[in-house]
Design a protein around this motif. Sequence first.
Motif, short mmCIF file in Angstrom:
data_model
loop_
_atom_site.label_atom_id
_atom_site.label_comp_id
_atom_site.label_asym_id
_atom_site.label_seq_id
_atom_site.Cartn_x
_atom_site.Cartn_y
_atom_site.Cartn_z
N SER A 646 0.63 -1.30 0.02
CA SER A 646 -0.20 -0.27 0.39
C SER A 646 1.86 1.58 0.50
O SER A 646 1.81 1.07 0.50
CB SER A 646 -1.00 -0.23 1.25
OG SER A 646 0.03 0.36 2.39
N ILE A 647 0.15 2.41 -0.51
CA ILE A 647 1.49 3.43 -0.02
C ILE A 647 0.04 4.57 0.35
O ILE A 647 -1.26 4.59 -0.16
CB ILE A 647 1.81 3.78 -1.65
CG1 ILE A 647 1.66 5.83 -1.34
CG2 ILE A 647 0.40 3.96 -2.94
CD1 ILE A 647 3.10 6.03 -2.61
N LYS A 648 0.02 5.63 1.64
CA LYS A 648 -0.98 5.74 1.90
C LYS A 648 0.02 7.42 2.83
O LYS A 648 1.10 7.65 2.83
CB LYS A 648 -1.46 5.38 3.21
CG LYS A 648 -2.03 3.93 3.64
CD LYS A 648 -1.87 3.27 4.84
CE LYS A 648 -1.07 2.52 5.21
NZ LYS A 648 -1.04 1.65 6.28
N ALA A 649 -1.15 8.40 2.54
CA ALA A 649 -0.70 10.07 3.07
C ALA A 649 -2.30 10.58 3.71
O ALA A 649 -3.05 9.97 3.71
CB ALA A 649 -1.29 10.44 1.13
N ARG A 650 -1.46 11.32 4.50
CA ARG A 650 -2.28 12.08 5.86
C ARG A 650 -1.75 13.27 5.55
O ARG A 650 -0.91 13.59 5.21
CB ARG A 650 -1.74 11.33 7.18
CG ARG A 650 -1.12 11.40 8.02
CD ARG A 650 -0.61 10.67 8.83
NE ARG A 650 0.25 10.37 9.28
CZ ARG A 650 1.59 10.68 9.00
NH1 ARG A 650 1.20 8.92 8.34
NH2 ARG A 650 2.53 9.98 9.65
N TYR A 651 -3.29 13.95 5.62
CA TYR A 651 -2.42 15.96 5.87
C TYR A 651 -3.09 16.33 6.81
O TYR A 651 -4.78 15.79 6.90
CB TYR A 651 -3.19 16.56 4.32
CG TYR A 651 -3.33 17.67 4.46
CD1 TYR A 651 -2.31 17.99 4.21
CD2 TYR A 651 -4.81 18.46 4.56
CE1 TYR A 651 -2.51 19.88 4.55
CE2 TYR A 651 -4.62 20.05 3.92
CZ TYR A 651 -3.23 20.74 4.51
OH TYR A 651 -3.40 21.75 4.37
N LEU A 652 -2.47 16.88 7.89
CA LEU A 652 -3.63 17.71 8.44
C LEU A 652 -3.69 18.87 8.30
O LEU A 652 -1.94 19.43 7.90
CB LEU A 652 -2.74 17.16 10.20
CG LEU A 652 -3.44 17.90 11.15
CD1 LEU A 652 -4.46 17.63 11.36
CD2 LEU A 652 -2.70 17.25 12.57
N ALA A 653 -3.82 19.78 8.60
CA ALA A 653 -3.32 21.80 8.18
C ALA A 653 -3.53 22.60 8.77
O ALA A 653 -3.51 21.82 10.19
CB ALA A 653 -5.31 22.01 7.32
N SER A 654 -2.89 23.50 8.80
CA SER A 654 -2.56 24.32 9.48
C SER A 654 -3.63 24.44 10.65
O SER A 654 -4.68 24.85 10.25
CB SER A 654 -1.89 25.92 9.29
OG SER A 654 -0.36 25.50 8.44
N ARG A 655 -3.14 24.92 11.80
CA ARG A 655 -3.91 25.25 12.92
C ARG A 655 -4.09 26.06 13.49
O ARG A 655 -2.96 26.68 14.15
CB ARG A 655 -4.86 24.20 13.24
CG ARG A 655 -3.69 23.21 14.03
CD ARG A 655 -4.01 21.43 14.06
NE ARG A 655 -2.62 21.05 15.34
CZ ARG A 655 -1.93 20.89 14.14
NH1 ARG A 655 -1.49 20.92 12.48
NH2 ARG A 655 -0.93 20.24 14.83
N PRO A 656 -4.89 27.04 14.53
CA PRO A 656 -4.49 27.80 15.20
C PRO A 656 -4.18 27.15 16.79
O PRO A 656 -4.79 26.32 17.38
CB PRO A 656 -5.80 29.00 16.18
CG PRO A 656 -7.41 27.65 15.18
CD PRO A 656 -6.47 26.64 14.07
N ALA A 657 -2.98 27.75 17.34
CA ALA A 657 -2.31 26.96 18.38
C ALA A 657 -2.60 27.99 20.03
O ALA A 657 -2.32 27.28 20.96
CB ALA A 657 -0.97 27.49 18.18
N ASN A 658 -4.13 28.70 19.46
CA ASN A 658 -4.26 30.12 20.55
C ASN A 658 -5.08 30.17 20.45
O ASN A 658 -5.95 29.92 19.16
CB ASN A 658 -3.13 30.63 21.33
CG ASN A 658 -2.58 31.84 19.98
OD1 ASN A 658 -3.01 31.78 18.83
ND2 ASN A 658 -1.84 33.57 20.46
#
Length: 735
Positions: A646-658
């Motif tokens: 398999s080839i697997k990808a994941r993306y987590l968008a930028s998000r506010p830290a405060n």
Amino acid sequence: MKIFYVMLLSLCSTSLFAQVLKGKISTTGDFPLADVYLQNLRSKKHAHTNEAGFFLMKDVRRGDSIRVTLLGYLPVTTVVDGFVMNISLSPANFQLNEVVVSEGINHLSSVAAVDLATSPVNSSQELLRKVPGLFIGQHAGGGKAEQLFLRGFDLDHGTDINISVDGMPVNMVSHAHGQGYADLHFLIPELVEKIDFDKGPYHADKGNLATAGYVGFQTKDRLDHNSLTLEGGKFNTFKGLGLINLVNDAKQAAYVAGSYMKTDGPFEASQDFKRLNLMGKYTRLFNNLDKLSFSVMHFNSSWLASGQIPQRAVDEGLISRFGAIDANEGGKTSRSNLNLQYDQFINESTSLKSSAFYSRYDFGLYSNFTFFLNDPVNGDQIKQQEGRNIYGLQSVLSKKYSSSAADYGMQFGAGLRADQVKDIELSHTLNRQTTLEQVQFGDVSEINAYAFLNTEIDMGKLLINPAVRLDYFNFKYIDHLNGNFAARTGKATLSPKLNFLYNQSKDLQFFLKMGKGFHSNDSRVVIAKKTQEILPAAYGADLGASWKPAPRLILNAALWYLYLQQEFVYVGDEGVIEPSGKTSRKGIDFGLRYQLNNWFFLNGDMTYNHGRALDEPEGANYIPLAPPFTFTGGLSMKDLNNFSGSIKARYLASRPANGDNSIIAKGYFITDANVNYTWKRFTFGIITENIFNRVWNETQFATESRLQNEPLPVEEIDFTPGTPFSIRANVSLSF
């Protein structure tokens, strides 16, 4: 008189031609098969087998054709000749066209089965990644429970997700490091048979912490074969795994399994990570369809950690991305579990499932998040430690009724969980050796008694599922730093649920789910702060559909909303509370599963999440670390000329830290791949992570800290660097 004869003939016809079909579905060796789907091709009525392989189907006539399907087995179509039917299914290659989407209130169960069958897991972290939209991040050398993200939540280590293994809770309430702490590393991933999950607070049998969702893992009752696996690779990584059958026949099965892993990790200071996993399980099937299971698990691990590092230290060249400010971080932990389950089938429509478990848990963690902020001389290292005993039991009575208008199902359950925590501690330490100050030190006793009633009204295409759950909590804390002062309090909460499912066909299901859930607060907060928000509520709703527009294509989508009464969070690292007030979240989930041909599979999941704090003004109401968008997807190859991978990808968008979004936690896109080749009894594999060697930050926090030479503290992103390109090879022998 003529009317009388007509009525008599009608009654006779009904008894002769429309009866109840019953029987058992099994596989080679007479092993029962659960969740088999049976459909009457004439009436379109359907039924499922229970865990003993037994089924009942109404409105069946002689000559009807019954189609029997289960993922991973050859489908069978048989003609009814008598009203007792026992069928044996033969294993076969996985085919997506056999998936039935109109399963029940858990519309994601079919998705879980597809993913587990087409892309087996290699680690306990990958088990959690099977949940669409669930992201994990490690920031303590591999031994600490992961940070979790789901549906616009930074779940910390499990605050708003209920996780269990064979019905035994994984989450630790009133934990030394964080509420709901869920360390799944005691589970050997190769032993997972089934993953049950859903999002939202819609299930009466799931209680505390089941707000964003729940995940339930079920281990195998028996092994297909014995196997030995050796794995090694970059960063001095080594893993050994053994799975051995002791007994495996139609009536009973027993096996033992063991796994050992070590790695130095990519950091300049070796992680020296070591983990040992052991498990044994015995299952007995009785002639009356009763089933007994008993399992034993043990794991322990130890590690060093480079911890979270400030971005400015890297930018100024003080350390590299894989360096450390305090190289003395790390910890050790262990857990031992005993789990007993007994499933009693009283008659064709009644069953009783009972379970009891015991866990012994020990935890010690050294961390330094603020470096020299509070103590410019010795540094801010802290120790968090506890020893815990957990006891639990549960019984669930299931009953089915039938009438001419509808079928009725009822499950009544009751149970108890008790946590006894000895010497739960938060201390300021130096080099792991010297305790400079004890901030908190005491004993926790927390008891959760509960009962629930779940009902299902099946009116053909429409299924109505009203349910209610009652929980009572009793909290006690003995403060060793305050003259062993002891205090106790209690609280109860009622959680109603109401779900509607409309099955247009076996390939199209619409659903509306509504429910109330809750998460409990830490016992120390409940006692010391005398807060009224002991069990803050969560209210949720989902509207969506599961659809097979083509035989090899599954789509699922949902619009959802979740309101939390109070995110009253206990910060174990500081021994303080952070009341973040009321919050609301809403979003869209979308998933796709597609089989391109007999051996090639495509999957993808996207989530959009929008969350805000309701008690804060506009512009300052962002929820820290809540991801607005996530994507996971991949291609899997299964059984192509002895190749799979398999080839697997994941993306987590930028998000506010405060809260005011002035500090941003950067997103990432990471791709992993693996390939396996089977030759006779041997399987050879290559596992790669981050194949494009991207520079990424796995976990990130807005933290106020001070380095040793800084006159004033600075608030900015502190992060744990993500793993660079990594490769491992393995070989397995089956016998």
